[in-house]
Design a protein around this motif. Sequence first.
Motif, PDB file in Angstrom:
ATOM      1  N   GLU A 191      23.821   5.419  30.015  1.00  0.00           N
ATOM      2  CA  GLU A 191      24.220   6.799  30.270  1.00  0.00           C
ATOM      3  C   GLU A 191      24.359   7.605  28.979  1.00  0.00           C
ATOM      4  O   GLU A 191      24.149   8.827  28.974  1.00  0.00           O
ATOM      5  CB  GLU A 191      25.561   6.819  31.022  1.00  0.00           C
ATOM      6  CG  GLU A 191      25.530   6.132  32.380  1.00  0.00           C
ATOM      7  CD  GLU A 191      24.911   6.999  33.455  1.00  0.00           C
ATOM      8  OE1 GLU A 191      24.709   8.205  33.201  1.00  0.00           O
ATOM      9  OE2 GLU A 191      24.625   6.461  34.554  1.00  0.00           O
ATOM     10  N   THR A 192      24.756   6.948  27.896  1.00  0.00           N
ATOM     11  CA  THR A 192      24.945   7.632  26.611  1.00  0.00           C
ATOM     12  C   THR A 192      24.156   6.904  25.527  1.00  0.00           C
ATOM     13  O   THR A 192      24.731   6.309  24.605  1.00  0.00           O
ATOM     14  CB  THR A 192      26.436   7.682  26.236  1.00  0.00           C
ATOM     15  OG1 THR A 192      26.959   6.331  26.197  1.00  0.00           O
ATOM     16  CG2 THR A 192      27.231   8.492  27.250  1.00  0.00           C
ATOM     17  N   PRO A 193      22.840   6.932  25.596  1.00  0.00           N
ATOM     18  CA  PRO A 193      22.026   6.141  24.668  1.00  0.00           C
ATOM     19  C   PRO A 193      21.969   6.741  23.267  1.00  0.00           C
ATOM     20  O   PRO A 193      22.211   7.937  23.060  1.00  0.00           O
ATOM     21  CB  PRO A 193      20.647   6.165  25.317  1.00  0.00           C
ATOM     22  CG  PRO A 193      20.615   7.483  26.040  1.00  0.00           C
ATOM     23  CD  PRO A 193      22.017   7.672  26.565  1.00  0.00           C
ATOM     24  N   ARG A 194      21.624   5.868  22.325  1.00  0.00           N
ATOM     25  CA  ARG A 194      21.321   6.287  20.944  1.00  0.00           C
ATOM     26  C   ARG A 194      19.807   6.226  20.789  1.00  0.00           C
ATOM     27  O   ARG A 194      19.200   5.167  20.948  1.00  0.00           O
ATOM     28  CB  ARG A 194      21.996   5.369  19.930  1.00  0.00           C
ATOM     29  CG  ARG A 194      23.512   5.344  20.047  1.00  0.00           C
ATOM     30  CD  ARG A 194      24.113   4.310  19.096  1.00  0.00           C
ATOM     31  NE  ARG A 194      23.943   4.675  17.707  1.00  0.00           N
ATOM     32  CZ  ARG A 194      23.293   3.943  16.808  1.00  0.00           C
ATOM     33  NH1 ARG A 194      22.712   2.804  17.163  1.00  0.00           N
ATOM     34  NH2 ARG A 194      23.197   4.337  15.548  1.00  0.00           N
ATOM     35  N   ILE A 195      19.192   7.367  20.481  1.00  0.00           N
ATOM     36  CA  ILE A 195      17.743   7.455  20.387  1.00  0.00           C
ATOM     37  C   ILE A 195      17.356   7.939  18.990  1.00  0.00           C
ATOM     38  O   ILE A 195      17.866   8.956  18.509  1.00  0.00           O
ATOM     39  CB  ILE A 195      17.173   8.428  21.438  1.00  0.00           C
ATOM     40  CG1 ILE A 195      17.522   7.946  22.856  1.00  0.00           C
ATOM     41  CG2 ILE A 195      15.658   8.567  21.286  1.00  0.00           C
ATOM     42  CD1 ILE A 195      17.115   8.931  23.948  1.00  0.00           C
ATOM     43  N   ALA A 196      16.456   7.210  18.358  1.00  0.00           N
ATOM     44  CA  ALA A 196      15.940   7.600  17.050  1.00  0.00           C
ATOM     45  C   ALA A 196      14.577   8.252  17.223  1.00  0.00           C
ATOM     46  O   ALA A 196      13.715   7.737  17.936  1.00  0.00           O
ATOM     47  CB  ALA A 196      15.824   6.386  16.138  1.00  0.00           C
ATOM     48  N   ILE A 197      14.382   9.382  16.567  1.00  0.00           N
ATOM     49  CA  ILE A 197      13.130  10.126  16.664  1.00  0.00           C
ATOM     50  C   ILE A 197      12.488  10.149  15.283  1.00  0.00           C
ATOM     51  O   ILE A 197      13.112  10.534  14.283  1.00  0.00           O
ATOM     52  CB  ILE A 197      13.380  11.551  17.168  1.00  0.00           C
ATOM     53  CG1 ILE A 197      14.042  11.492  18.556  1.00  0.00           C
ATOM     54  CG2 ILE A 197      12.083  12.350  17.217  1.00  0.00           C
ATOM     55  CD1 ILE A 197      14.529  12.823  19.054  1.00  0.00           C
ATOM     56  N   ALA A 198      11.231   9.719  15.239  1.00  0.00           N
ATOM     57  CA  ALA A 198      10.533   9.601  13.965  1.00  0.00           C
ATOM     58  C   ALA A 198      10.095  10.962  13.433  1.00  0.00           C
ATOM     59  O   ALA A 198       9.808  11.886  14.200  1.00  0.00           O
ATOM     60  CB  ALA A 198       9.308   8.704  14.122  1.00  0.00           C
ATOM     61  N   GLY A 199      10.024  11.054  12.110  1.00  0.00           N
ATOM     62  CA  GLY A 199       9.330  12.165  11.495  1.00  0.00           C
ATOM     63  C   GLY A 199       7.832  11.932  11.553  1.00  0.00           C
ATOM     64  O   GLY A 199       7.360  10.823  11.839  1.00  0.00           O
ATOM     65  N   LEU A 200       7.075  12.974  11.290  1.00  0.00           N
ATOM     66  CA  LEU A 200       5.618  12.864  11.331  1.00  0.00           C
ATOM     67  C   LEU A 200       5.040  12.445   9.982  1.00  0.00           C
ATOM     68  O   LEU A 200       4.164  11.568   9.914  1.00  0.00           O
ATOM     69  CB  LEU A 200       5.013  14.208  11.751  1.00  0.00           C
ATOM     70  CG  LEU A 200       3.483  14.304  11.728  1.00  0.00           C
ATOM     71  CD1 LEU A 200       2.867  13.323  12.708  1.00  0.00           C
ATOM     72  CD2 LEU A 200       3.038  15.726  12.020  1.00  0.00           C
ATOM     73  N   ASN A 201       5.518  13.044   8.925  1.00  0.00           N
ATOM     74  CA  ASN A 201       4.942  12.837   7.601  1.00  0.00           C
ATOM     75  C   ASN A 201       5.697  11.779   6.808  1.00  0.00           C
ATOM     76  O   ASN A 201       6.816  11.408   7.173  1.00  0.00           O
ATOM     77  CB  ASN A 201       4.963  14.173   6.841  1.00  0.00           C
ATOM     78  CG  ASN A 201       4.086  15.215   7.499  1.00  0.00           C
ATOM     79  OD1 ASN A 201       2.866  15.091   7.515  1.00  0.00           O
ATOM     80  ND2 ASN A 201       4.703  16.261   8.051  1.00  0.00           N
ATOM     81  N   PRO A 202       5.122  11.272   5.719  1.00  0.00           N
ATOM     82  CA  PRO A 202       5.866  10.356   4.851  1.00  0.00           C
ATOM     83  C   PRO A 202       7.191  10.991   4.420  1.00  0.00           C
ATOM     84  O   PRO A 202       7.245  12.174   4.070  1.00  0.00           O
ATOM     85  CB  PRO A 202       4.929  10.164   3.651  1.00  0.00           C
ATOM     86  CG  PRO A 202       3.561  10.431   4.198  1.00  0.00           C
ATOM     87  CD  PRO A 202       3.746  11.500   5.240  1.00  0.00           C
TER      88      PRO A 202
END
Length: 341
Positions: free
Chosen positions: A199-210
């Motif tokens: 219900e309360t997840p931890r989500i990591a979102i990547a960047g696109l560039n180095p």
Amino acid sequence: MVSRLAITLGDPAGIGPEVILKALAALEQIGSLDCFELVVVGSQSVLDKTYEQLIALGCACFDPGQLNILDSFPAIHVTPGQPNPETGAASFAYLEQAIQLALSGKVSGIVTGPISKTIWQQAGYDYPGQTEVLATQSQSQSTGMFFVGRSPQTGWVLRTLLATTHIPLAQVPQALTPDLLTQKLELLIQTLKQDFGLETPRIAIAGLNPHSGEQGKLGREEVEWMQTWLESMKVKYPQVELMGLVPPDTLWVGAGLAWWQDFPCPTAYDAYLALYHDQGLIPVKMLAFDQAVNCTLGLPFIRTSPDHGTAFDIAGRGIARSESMEAALAWAKTLSRKRAF
């Protein structure tokens, strides 16, 4: 509760028939085959020939005579490792028939064997992969390619969604838009709640560039719109902890620790949103090649698939490993049971 699933052979010249018979034998050995009600969508002759070859090689495998087989291509002639337009057409027909079984409610999910996109094209089917066929034929508006695997070392579950899939790398920056990322993030949040009880997840979102662009020095997508988009998502989903934009070269460090030795790990996340194919799949396959399963999100039924290809180079030799197919069956069972409640 018994899970009703369809299994497709994939390309019959590949390792699909072999890993299916080996996986079913492994499930029978541990006593869990009774949890399934299975229909194998394929060709009886291919399965019978594969069984004879595997027995001659001394491999443990399941007798196809005990299976419920929907014989789609009864007259097909197959030489392992030698695909052709006929095997491509057969693998496409297997998938279409499994989709119809799912849409009619006869099964709750599909486990798909590996196909070759090149051989599909030779057979006249111009689709990037099975995911796109599933989405089109089920008329699903929002779908996602999602990978899940459980560590045999620690029990930690790796979950990764791809924002873009089978497109050239040069097209990725143009394909990524705020609307696309919003669609994928919403699909991921819904899946984590519905299928995993988070219900309360931890989500990591990547960047696109180095280095996630390093303040615009190594690419400007992050500073021009991606960070603004992420801040708006944090406001929209206050119950979700969104981390990002995480530099791609450090995004997976916590996942590696959690997979191999350190779970719970504070730097590992409940799920990862990778922006393009290899950004997500290189770490997934490095950590979890035998355990990872490809799932299609957003369909009206469950779909899983082993995280490997047709392996034409080893087809017919009896050396293909079935662990990923076993995991695909296990996750299909788990997810279909979740959906039943």
